[in-house]
Design a protein around this motif. Structure first.
Motif, PDB file in Angstrom:
ATOM      1  N   CYS A  38       0.832  -1.211   0.000  1.00  0.00           N
ATOM      2  CA  CYS A  38       0.000   0.000   0.000  1.00  0.00           C
ATOM      3  C   CYS A  38       0.863   1.257   0.000  1.00  0.00           C
ATOM      4  O   CYS A  38       0.549   2.233  -0.699  1.00  0.00           O
ATOM      5  CB  CYS A  38      -0.935   0.001   1.207  1.00  0.00           C
ATOM      6  SG  CYS A  38      -2.205  -1.263   1.125  1.00  0.00           S
ATOM      7  N   GLY A  42       0.856   3.931  -2.984  1.00  0.00           N
ATOM      8  CA  GLY A  42       0.564   5.340  -2.722  1.00  0.00           C
ATOM      9  C   GLY A  42       1.670   6.254  -3.216  1.00  0.00           C
ATOM     10  O   GLY A  42       1.409   7.349  -3.730  1.00  0.00           O
ATOM     11  N   ALA A  46       1.419   9.265  -6.009  1.00  0.00           N
ATOM     12  CA  ALA A  46       1.806  10.634  -5.660  1.00  0.00           C
ATOM     13  C   ALA A  46       2.917  11.187  -6.560  1.00  0.00           C
ATOM     14  O   ALA A  46       2.992  12.399  -6.761  1.00  0.00           O
ATOM     15  CB  ALA A  46       2.260  10.686  -4.202  1.00  0.00           C
TER      16      ALA A  46
END
Length: 79
Positions: A38, A42, A46
């Motif tokens: 995760c 992420g 980003a």
């Protein structure tokens, strides 16, 4: 039995730790691969938002557009 906010009351922070942090510690102990996946996912989401402004701040030039995929395939086949 009393409800405490911490998974382990002996850990620094004791029973007054934030619920989110205790959930994070518990998840990292139980499923570290899922948590790291995760985190890396992420980070991948980003990066397209964060990197272009940083490149522009360093004065980078415009990127060269990628070549036509059909031309690349044709060149790889030797035609």
């Amino acid at each position: 039995q009393r409800f405490t906010l911490s998974v382990d009351a002996a850990r620094p922070g004791g029973p007054y730790e934030l619920v989110a942090m205790s959930w994070f510690y518990m998840a990292m102990q139980r499923e570290p691969v899922v948590m790291w996946s995760c985190f890396i996912g992420g980070l991948g989401i980003a990066l397209p938002v964060v990197v272009p402004p940083i490149r522009e701040a360093f004065g980078s030039t415009k990127t060269v557009p990628p070549p036509n995929p059909h031309a690349v395939a044709k060149a790889l086949r030797g035609q």
